[in-house]
Design an enzyme around this catalytic site. Structure first.
Site, PDB file in Angstrom:
ATOM      1  CE  LYS A 136      45.349  45.064  54.404  1.00  0.00           C
ATOM      2  NZ  LYS A 136      45.344  46.099  53.378  1.00  0.00           N
ATOM      3  CG  LEU A 175      29.426  33.958  55.928  1.00  0.00           C
ATOM      4  CD1 LEU A 175      28.954  32.263  54.992  1.00  0.00           C
ATOM      5  CD2 LEU A 175      29.301  34.164  57.463  1.00  0.00           C
ATOM      6  CG  ASN A 233      39.263  42.465  42.882  1.00  0.00           C
ATOM      7  OD1 ASN A 233      38.947  41.909  42.055  1.00  0.00           O
ATOM      8  ND2 ASN A 233      38.715  42.785  43.997  1.00  0.00           N
ATOM      9  CB  SER A 258      42.982  43.632  57.829  1.00  0.00           C
ATOM     10  OG  SER A 258      42.645  41.865  58.031  1.00  0.00           O
ATOM     11  CB  ALA A 259      41.034  41.944  62.464  1.00  0.00           C
ATOM     12  N   GLY A 315      37.602  50.633  44.969  1.00  0.00           N
ATOM     13  CA  GLY A 315      37.125  49.372  45.032  1.00  0.00           C
ATOM     14  C   GLY A 315      35.837  48.929  45.728  1.00  0.00           C
ATOM     15  N   PRO A 343      40.792  25.377  56.696  1.00  0.00           N
ATOM     16  CG  PRO A 343      42.221  24.506  56.096  1.00  0.00           C
ATOM     17  CD  PRO A 343      40.914  24.753  55.181  1.00  0.00           C
ATOM     18  CG  ASN A 346      34.969  39.444  59.413  1.00  0.00           C
ATOM     19  OD1 ASN A 346      35.241  39.847  60.017  1.00  0.00           O
ATOM     20  ND2 ASN A 346      34.655  38.044  58.542  1.00  0.00           N
ATOM     21  CE1 TYR A 359      44.844  41.853  52.306  1.00  0.00           C
ATOM     22  CE2 TYR A 359      44.423  40.367  54.072  1.00  0.00           C
ATOM     23  CZ  TYR A 359      44.066  41.205  53.594  1.00  0.00           C
ATOM     24  OH  TYR A 359      43.752  42.525  53.808  1.00  0.00           O
ATOM     25  CG  ASN A 394      45.595  48.220  38.766  1.00  0.00           C
ATOM     26  OD1 ASN A 394      44.945  47.976  39.836  1.00  0.00           O
ATOM     27  ND2 ASN A 394      46.789  47.316  39.421  1.00  0.00           N
TER      28      ASN A 394
HETATM   29  P1  NAD Z   1      39.153  45.445  47.140  1.00  0.00           P
HETATM   30  O1  NAD Z   1      39.670  44.556  45.498  1.00  0.00           O
HETATM   31  O2  NAD Z   1      36.966  45.821  46.123  1.00  0.00           O
HETATM   32  O3  NAD Z   1      39.459  46.861  46.700  1.00  0.00           O
HETATM   33  C1  NAD Z   1      41.050  47.066  46.223  1.00  0.00           C
HETATM   34  C2  NAD Z   1      41.346  48.393  44.848  1.00  0.00           C
HETATM   35  O4  NAD Z   1      42.954  48.508  44.726  1.00  0.00           O
HETATM   36  C3  NAD Z   1      40.974  47.403  43.956  1.00  0.00           C
HETATM   37  O5  NAD Z   1      39.794  48.532  42.606  1.00  0.00           O
HETATM   38  C4  NAD Z   1      41.516  47.511  42.511  1.00  0.00           C
HETATM   39  O6  NAD Z   1      41.557  47.939  41.678  1.00  0.00           O
HETATM   40  C5  NAD Z   1      42.589  48.032  43.087  1.00  0.00           C
HETATM   41  N1  NAD Z   1      44.655  47.810  43.036  1.00  0.00           N
HETATM   42  C6  NAD Z   1      45.077  46.430  43.623  1.00  0.00           C
HETATM   43  N2  NAD Z   1      45.755  46.671  42.984  1.00  0.00           N
HETATM   44  C7  NAD Z   1      46.605  47.872  42.966  1.00  0.00           C
HETATM   45  C8  NAD Z   1      47.261  48.818  42.274  1.00  0.00           C
HETATM   46  N3  NAD Z   1      49.335  47.938  42.596  1.00  0.00           N
HETATM   47  N4  NAD Z   1      47.211  49.744  42.079  1.00  0.00           N
HETATM   48  C9  NAD Z   1      45.997  50.523  41.982  1.00  0.00           C
HETATM   49  N5  NAD Z   1      45.058  49.967  41.517  1.00  0.00           N
HETATM   50  C10 NAD Z   1      45.312  49.072  43.325  1.00  0.00           C
HETATM   51  O7  NAD Z   1      39.234  45.537  48.406  1.00  0.00           O
HETATM   52  P2  NAD Z   1      38.319  45.800  49.268  1.00  0.00           P
HETATM   53  O8  NAD Z   1      37.345  45.164  49.880  1.00  0.00           O
HETATM   54  O9  NAD Z   1      37.486  47.227  49.028  1.00  0.00           O
HETATM   55  O10 NAD Z   1      39.929  46.315  50.681  1.00  0.00           O
HETATM   56  C11 NAD Z   1      40.469  47.502  49.928  1.00  0.00           C
HETATM   57  C12 NAD Z   1      41.126  47.458  51.218  1.00  0.00           C
HETATM   58  O11 NAD Z   1      40.817  47.254  53.322  1.00  0.00           O
HETATM   59  C13 NAD Z   1      42.863  46.820  51.074  1.00  0.00           C
HETATM   60  O12 NAD Z   1      43.962  47.131  51.523  1.00  0.00           O
HETATM   61  C14 NAD Z   1      41.988  45.476  51.712  1.00  0.00           C
HETATM   62  O13 NAD Z   1      43.234  44.231  51.770  1.00  0.00           O
HETATM   63  C15 NAD Z   1      41.485  45.823  52.545  1.00  0.00           C
HETATM   64  N6  NAD Z   1      40.360  45.157  53.431  1.00  0.00           N
HETATM   65  C16 NAD Z   1      39.578  44.534  53.205  1.00  0.00           C
HETATM   66  C17 NAD Z   1      38.478  43.881  54.005  1.00  0.00           C
HETATM   67  C18 NAD Z   1      37.689  42.881  53.081  1.00  0.00           C
HETATM   68  O14 NAD Z   1      37.102  42.283  53.529  1.00  0.00           O
HETATM   69  N7  NAD Z   1      36.986  43.607  52.047  1.00  0.00           N
HETATM   70  C19 NAD Z   1      39.452  43.163  55.601  1.00  0.00           C
HETATM   71  C20 NAD Z   1      40.455  44.221  55.896  1.00  0.00           C
HETATM   72  C21 NAD Z   1      40.757  44.678  55.047  1.00  0.00           C
HETATM   73  N1  UDP Z   2      31.831  30.405  56.189  1.00  0.00           N
HETATM   74  C1  UDP Z   2      31.581  29.640  55.926  1.00  0.00           C
HETATM   75  N2  UDP Z   2      31.675  29.251  54.354  1.00  0.00           N
HETATM   76  C2  UDP Z   2      31.566  29.603  53.376  1.00  0.00           C
HETATM   77  C3  UDP Z   2      32.126  31.086  53.885  1.00  0.00           C
HETATM   78  C4  UDP Z   2      32.102  30.955  55.597  1.00  0.00           C
HETATM   79  O1  UDP Z   2      30.735  28.769  56.804  1.00  0.00           O
HETATM   80  O2  UDP Z   2      31.573  29.525  51.898  1.00  0.00           O
HETATM   81  C5  UDP Z   2      32.308  30.846  57.609  1.00  0.00           C
HETATM   82  C6  UDP Z   2      33.460  30.933  57.956  1.00  0.00           C
HETATM   83  O3  UDP Z   2      34.429  29.577  58.438  1.00  0.00           O
HETATM   84  C7  UDP Z   2      33.805  31.665  59.033  1.00  0.00           C
HETATM   85  C8  UDP Z   2      33.276  32.703  58.631  1.00  0.00           C
HETATM   86  O4  UDP Z   2      31.930  32.074  57.765  1.00  0.00           O
HETATM   87  O5  UDP Z   2      33.632  31.251  60.160  1.00  0.00           O
HETATM   88  C9  UDP Z   2      33.302  33.954  58.106  1.00  0.00           C
HETATM   89  O6  UDP Z   2      33.894  33.762  56.607  1.00  0.00           O
HETATM   90  P1  UDP Z   2      34.399  34.994  55.756  1.00  0.00           P
HETATM   91  O7  UDP Z   2      35.851  34.178  54.795  1.00  0.00           O
HETATM   92  O8  UDP Z   2      33.615  35.910  55.448  1.00  0.00           O
HETATM   93  O9  UDP Z   2      36.091  36.092  56.833  1.00  0.00           O
HETATM   94  P2  UDP Z   2      37.188  35.198  57.987  1.00  0.00           P
HETATM   95  O10 UDP Z   2      37.103  34.131  58.196  1.00  0.00           O
HETATM   96  O11 UDP Z   2      38.202  36.076  56.586  1.00  0.00           O
HETATM   97  O12 UDP Z   2      37.122  36.031  58.767  1.00  0.00           O
END
Ligand code: NAD
Ligand code: UDP
Length: 339
Positions: A152, A199, A35, A124-125, A10, A292, A178, A148, A32
């Site tokens: 976490k 965003l 995504n 995550s935050a 991922g 929202p 982020n 979600y 798997n």
């Molecule tokens: P991503 O979807 O790109 O990566 C997740 C990976 O896990 C994918 O490759 C997907 O195929 C795999 N996966 C999902 N369910 C599975 C399962 N049941 N078995 C095996 N593989 C599985 O997401 P990411 O952005 O790289 O996020 C990684 C982690 O970080 C996640 O736990 C997410 O919740 C957390 N996170 C992400 C963000 C963000 O903004 N991207 C922010 C905070 C936390």
């Molecule tokens: N945002 C926006 N337009 C978009 C997507 C996000 O104005 O199409 C704004 C959203 O309201 C927030 C900031 O961008 O203030 C970051 O949003 P994002 O979804 O990336 O992160 P999160 O809100 O989950 O922290």
């Protein structure tokens, strides 16, 4: 170290794989592909010159996981695999409980069976919900605002419980703010399916012409310019933090919960302007109603990560915009990217 990365193909997992490989660790990817793209291991190999063994499996499959941990003589796990869409989690809570919470329990069972006792977890935050103030410290109260976020928090608690009862020797719950950006090579990056929620991917798709304009969700927040403020962090900095956190918990057998952010808040309008500066592309924007559930402003106090394992974000918002654009432009077949 020999490290297994669940969700390793991922977005954040693939960048972390590259960062760990650069520090001399041996990486096994498990995914798997629900995504992610199948050619990520090959792209990682092109990037690093190293090969990345891949196990195609679901984290709920304890037997396969246990075998993988034993066969590859794994020392530690970084657990990225999860479902991560807030809206989807509210539409189908049981799916999120199963994939995220049950999946994590299955993984922890496999680790116990294979005597693997160190884990770094993607939190995550979002666990802070609507914080009373920013910058946010790790001891601020946690709040559940959606399914979600609930998953976490439960996963963090499971890991803390196992560390407290000595079933795990070392654990790091990393609370990302982020994540944006991509590897500067543009060989790996984020590939959101369908219309992006976040965003930066939306903005870069406006820049490529895939979407006509960016909706700015509200310009009447109590922030300096009225638009939402977030703590964007470059995925390369985030990847480095995983390597340092893992080495820290492995060397010291400790359990930690740590924010990963830059400590700087950036508004939507500031990000749009930074993008134009970094890439020379102006973004058409329209003011839309608030989304929202959105919080006006939040950003991290990232001091604990520096104190514990010497990590500090190095890359700027301009770097984030430039690298996000390189990646998205390449995917869209735009070849005249001069950034
Ligand atoms: P991503 O979807 O790109 O990566 C997740 C990976 O896990 C994918 O490759 C997907 O195929 C795999 N996966 C999902 N369910 C599975 C399962 N049941 N078995 C095996 N593989 C599985 O997401 P990411 O952005 O790289 O996020 C990684 C982690 O970080 C996640 O736990 C997410 O919740 C957390 N996170 C992400 C963000 C963000 O903004 N991207 C922010 C905070 C936390
Ligand atoms: N945002 C926006 N337009 C978009 C997507 C996000 O104005 O199409 C704004 C959203 O309201 C927030 C900031 O961008 O203030 C970051 O949003 P994002 O979804 O990336 O992160 P999160 O809100 O989950 O922290």
């Amino acid at each position: 170290m020999r490290v297994l990365l669940t969700g390793g193909t991922g977005y954040i997992g693939s960048h972390t794989a590259a960062a760990l490989a650069a520090r001399g660790h041996h990486i096994v990817l498990l995914d798997n592909f629900s995504n992610s793209e199948r050619d990520v291991p090959a792209r990682l190999q092109a990037l690093t010159g190293q090969s990345f063994p891949l196990i195609e499996a679901d984290i709920r499959d304890t037997e396969t996981l246990t075998r993988a941990l034993r066969d590859h003589e794994i020392d530690a796990v970084i657990h990225f695999a999860a479902l991560k869409a807030v809206g989807e989690s509210e539409a189908d809570p049981l799916l999120y409980y199963e994939m995220n919470i049950l999946g994590t329990i299955r993984l922890l069972q496999a680790m116990q069976a294979a005597n693997v006792a160190h884990i770094v977890f993607s939190s995550s935050a979002t666990v802070y919900g609507q914080p009373d103030s920013s910058p946010i410290l790790e001891d601020f109260p946690t709040r559940v605002e959606n399914i979600y976020g609930r998953t976490k928090l439960v996963m963090e608690d499971l890991i803390r419980d196992l560390a407290r009862t000595n079933k795990l020797s070392g654990a790091a719950n990393l609370r990302y703010f982020n994540p944006v950006g991509a590897h500067p090579s543009a060989l790996i990056g984020e590939t959101p399916r369908g219309v992006p929620n976040n965003l930066m991917p939306y903005l870069t798709q406006v820049a490529t012409g895939e979407r006509p304009h960016l909706n700015i969700f509200g310009n009447d927040y109590n922030t300096p310019d009225g638009t939402g403020v977030r703590d964007y962090i470059h995925v390369m900095d985030l990847a480095e933090a995983h390597a340092l956190a893992l080495e820290h918990i492995f060397a010291n057998n400790v359990s930690i919960t740590v924010n990963l952010g830059t400590g700087e808040g950036t508004s939507v309008l500031q990000l749009v302007r930074a993008f134009a500066r970094a890439t020379g592309r102006e973004i058409k924007t329209l003011i839309a109603p608030r989304r929202p559930g959105d919080v006006a402003s939040y950003y991290a106090n990232p001091a604990l990560a520096e104190k514990l394992f010497g990590w500090k974000a190095k890359l700027s918002v301009l770097d984030m915009c430039r690298d996000s654009w390189r990646w998205q432009a390449k995917r869209a077949g735009i070849n005249d990217v001069q950034v």
